[in-house]
Write an enzyme that holds these catalytic residues in place. Sequence first.
Site, PDB file in Angstrom:
ATOM      1  N   VAL A  26       0.831  -1.211   0.000  1.00  0.00           N
ATOM      2  CA  VAL A  26       0.000   0.000   0.000  1.00  0.00           C
ATOM      3  C   VAL A  26       0.863   1.258   0.000  1.00  0.00           C
ATOM      4  CG1 VAL A  26      -1.706   1.334   1.296  1.00  0.00           C
ATOM      5  CG2 VAL A  26      -1.943  -1.149   1.116  1.00  0.00           C
ATOM      6  N   GLY A  27       1.838   1.313   0.906  1.00  0.00           N
ATOM      7  CA  GLY A  27       2.656   2.523   1.042  1.00  0.00           C
ATOM      8  C   GLY A  27       3.390   2.849  -0.252  1.00  0.00           C
ATOM      9  N   SER A 118      -9.005  -2.608   7.343  1.00  0.00           N
ATOM     10  CA  SER A 118      -9.098  -3.811   6.507  1.00  0.00           C
ATOM     11  C   SER A 118     -10.533  -4.349   6.576  1.00  0.00           C
ATOM     12  CB  SER A 118      -8.140  -4.869   7.042  1.00  0.00           C
ATOM     13  OG  SER A 118      -8.461  -6.130   6.505  1.00  0.00           O
ATOM     14  N   SER A 119     -10.994  -4.945   5.482  1.00  0.00           N
ATOM     15  CA  SER A 119     -12.384  -5.436   5.471  1.00  0.00           C
ATOM     16  C   SER A 119     -12.593  -6.604   6.432  1.00  0.00           C
ATOM     17  CB  SER A 119     -12.815  -5.814   4.050  1.00  0.00           C
ATOM     18  OG  SER A 119     -11.973  -6.814   3.534  1.00  0.00           O
ATOM     19  N   CYS A 120     -11.500  -7.172   6.968  1.00  0.00           N
ATOM     20  CA  CYS A 120     -11.682  -8.235   7.966  1.00  0.00           C
ATOM     21  C   CYS A 120     -12.138  -7.669   9.316  1.00  0.00           C
ATOM     22  CB  CYS A 120     -10.431  -9.086   8.126  1.00  0.00           C
ATOM     23  SG  CYS A 120      -9.068  -8.199   8.846  1.00  0.00           S
ATOM     24  N   TYR A 147      -5.717  -9.469  14.322  1.00  0.00           N
ATOM     25  CA  TYR A 147      -5.395  -8.376  13.386  1.00  0.00           C
ATOM     26  C   TYR A 147      -6.589  -7.430  13.281  1.00  0.00           C
ATOM     27  CZ  TYR A 147      -4.435  -6.229   8.804  1.00  0.00           C
ATOM     28  OH  TYR A 147      -4.239  -5.352   7.775  1.00  0.00           O
ATOM     29  N   LYS A 151      -6.933  -3.383  14.171  1.00  0.00           N
ATOM     30  CA  LYS A 151      -7.365  -2.389  13.178  1.00  0.00           C
ATOM     31  C   LYS A 151      -8.633  -1.654  13.641  1.00  0.00           C
ATOM     32  CE  LYS A 151      -4.286  -2.648   9.917  1.00  0.00           C
ATOM     33  NZ  LYS A 151      -3.548  -1.452   9.474  1.00  0.00           N
ATOM     34  N   HIS A 190      -1.128 -13.384   0.739  1.00  0.00           N
ATOM     35  CA  HIS A 190      -2.556 -13.497   0.451  1.00  0.00           C
ATOM     36  C   HIS A 190      -2.748 -14.388  -0.775  1.00  0.00           C
ATOM     37  CE1 HIS A 190      -2.542  -9.770   2.889  1.00  0.00           C
ATOM     38  NE2 HIS A 190      -3.657 -10.297   3.349  1.00  0.00           N
TER      39      HIS A 190
HETATM   40  O1  GFB Z   1      -6.061 -13.992   0.821  1.00  0.00           O
HETATM   41  P1  GFB Z   1      -6.228 -14.869   2.000  1.00  0.00           P
HETATM   42  O2  GFB Z   1      -4.992 -15.445   2.588  1.00  0.00           O
HETATM   43  O3  GFB Z   1      -6.965 -14.134   3.157  1.00  0.00           O
HETATM   44  O4  GFB Z   1      -7.164 -16.123   1.585  1.00  0.00           O
HETATM   45  P2  GFB Z   1      -8.443 -13.743   3.640  1.00  0.00           P
HETATM   46  C1  GFB Z   1      -8.379 -15.955   0.895  1.00  0.00           C
HETATM   47  C2  GFB Z   1      -8.959 -17.313   0.533  1.00  0.00           C
HETATM   48  O5  GFB Z   1      -8.098 -17.950  -0.428  1.00  0.00           O
HETATM   49  C3  GFB Z   1      -9.079 -18.300   1.707  1.00  0.00           C
HETATM   50  C4  GFB Z   1      -7.844 -19.273  -0.057  1.00  0.00           C
HETATM   51  O6  GFB Z   1     -10.285 -19.012   1.552  1.00  0.00           O
HETATM   52  C5  GFB Z   1      -7.872 -19.229   1.481  1.00  0.00           C
HETATM   53  O7  GFB Z   1      -8.058 -20.534   2.033  1.00  0.00           O
HETATM   54  N1  GFB Z   1      -6.576 -19.738  -0.641  1.00  0.00           N
HETATM   55  C6  GFB Z   1      -6.478 -20.717  -1.588  1.00  0.00           C
HETATM   56  C7  GFB Z   1      -5.338 -19.331  -0.350  1.00  0.00           C
HETATM   57  N2  GFB Z   1      -5.195 -20.962  -1.866  1.00  0.00           N
HETATM   58  C8  GFB Z   1      -4.451 -20.106  -1.133  1.00  0.00           C
HETATM   59  C9  GFB Z   1      -3.049 -19.880  -1.016  1.00  0.00           C
HETATM   60  O8  GFB Z   1      -2.215 -20.529  -1.649  1.00  0.00           O
HETATM   61  N3  GFB Z   1      -2.673 -18.887  -0.150  1.00  0.00           N
HETATM   62  C10 GFB Z   1      -3.569 -18.153   0.560  1.00  0.00           C
HETATM   63  N4  GFB Z   1      -3.120 -17.179   1.380  1.00  0.00           N
HETATM   64  N5  GFB Z   1      -4.910 -18.373   0.495  1.00  0.00           N
HETATM   65  C11 GFB Z   1      -6.993 -12.142   5.008  1.00  0.00           C
HETATM   66  C12 GFB Z   1      -6.854 -11.859   6.465  1.00  0.00           C
HETATM   67  O9  GFB Z   1      -8.088 -12.954   4.923  1.00  0.00           O
HETATM   68  O10 GFB Z   1      -7.288 -11.030   4.205  1.00  0.00           O
HETATM   69  C13 GFB Z   1      -6.125 -10.608   6.741  1.00  0.00           C
HETATM   70  O11 GFB Z   1      -6.352 -12.993   7.124  1.00  0.00           O
HETATM   71  C14 GFB Z   1      -6.528  -9.473   5.841  1.00  0.00           C
HETATM   72  O12 GFB Z   1      -6.290 -10.275   8.074  1.00  0.00           O
HETATM   73  C15 GFB Z   1      -6.573  -9.879   4.405  1.00  0.00           C
HETATM   74  O13 GFB Z   1      -7.777  -8.973   6.209  1.00  0.00           O
HETATM   75  C16 GFB Z   1      -7.098  -8.813   3.475  1.00  0.00           C
HETATM   76  O14 GFB Z   1      -9.145 -12.874   2.654  1.00  0.00           O
HETATM   77  O15 GFB Z   1      -9.199 -14.944   4.085  1.00  0.00           O
END
Ligand code: GFB
Length: 327
Positions: A26-27, A118-120, A147, A151, A190
């Site tokens: 973001v920054g 954050s939307s979470c 987290y 926030k 993510h």
């Molecule tokens: O983007 P993500 O890690 O975070 O995961 P959140 C979103 C979805 O993608 C979940 C799936 O359902 C994960 O299980 N996913 C599938 C994967 N394959 C993968 C992979 O290889 N890596 C990852 N990371 N996910 C985060 C929050 O939530 O979003 C933070 O934990 C923050 O706090 C951020 O708010 C924006 O959208 O679930």
Amino acid sequence: MMCCVMMNRLVDKNARIFVAGGNGLVGSAVIRQLEKQGYTNILSPSHGKLELMDRVAVEKFFRTHCPEYVVLAAARVGGIHANNTYPAEFIYQNLMIQNHVIHESWRHNVSRLIFLGSSCMYPKLCPQPMREEDLMTGLLEPTNSPYAMAKITGVEMCRSYNRQYGTSYISVIPTNLYGPNDNFDLETSHVLPALIRKFHEAKMSDSPSVVVWGTGSPKREFLHVNDLADACILLLNSGLKAIHKDSMIFNIGSGMEISIGELAGLIKSIVGYEGTIIFDPSKPDGTPRKLVDSSRVNAMGWHSKIQLADGIIKTYEWFLNNNIGKR
Ligand code: GFB
């Protein structure tokens, strides 16, 4: 209900603008877009030069450099696995960073601060699309509640300083972001950068399949970080003044939702991978949906410009040009 008053106030192109977290997703986007718009006096010391968890160092930075505007984009962030694995670090570090930066901004008469939420922060089962008024109306998603709590505290701090001290600090609530300078580490990233990397590496090594975490059914709304940066700069210039506790909070989203399964298919075709996708339901899905209602910021003239497929193509190019992952 839009409860703020607009006053004409433009940020001078030579104003001292402190972008905390300038090396992050973001920054770095905020700095890029500020420079593109002709701002010349951007302060953004690296983590090595300024430790935001050190109150004394933050106080000294404000005293020495006297920023007039602050964009608080520094945070400990990560995807679902990182949030779930390091909950103590996520709550502690984010609280420390935001406490110091928000408090010192007030002590040093910063006229306008933008706090990145954050939307979470919204309840796990919040009605969709989620409106700013829905904050703190229900239980959080457990994988990221530490987290999210940090926030939410930041948003509440901005509201409190506005109420008690008459500041005009704005909180923005972006949806899931992606773009250049994202984290592509498979453990901590993510989903979008993780899938770019997984499909790319599988293509390069001729792997027959790629594993996608969870069931593939959760939906997410994605926004290119350049669009978010433009929204932050618009709000910095807006001259809004708080007259109601909810008035200085803005969702920032594209309005476009996609399931993780569909996202995987899209990234697979952009990368040009021809194997199969395997879902791993032993990994958490997280919250089922997270679509934000962006009508407040839309009413101020901001709309996202970058379509998801175009943004992924550009991000994949950035990934390749920066030699991330195995070739
Ligand atoms: O983007 P993500 O890690 O975070 O995961 P959140 C979103 C979805 O993608 C979940 C799936 O359902 C994960 O299980 N996913 C599938 C994967 N394959 C993968 C992979 O290889 N890596 C990852 N990371 N996910 C985060 C929050 O939530 O979003 C933070 O934990 C923050 O706090 C951020 O708010 C924006 O959208 O679930």
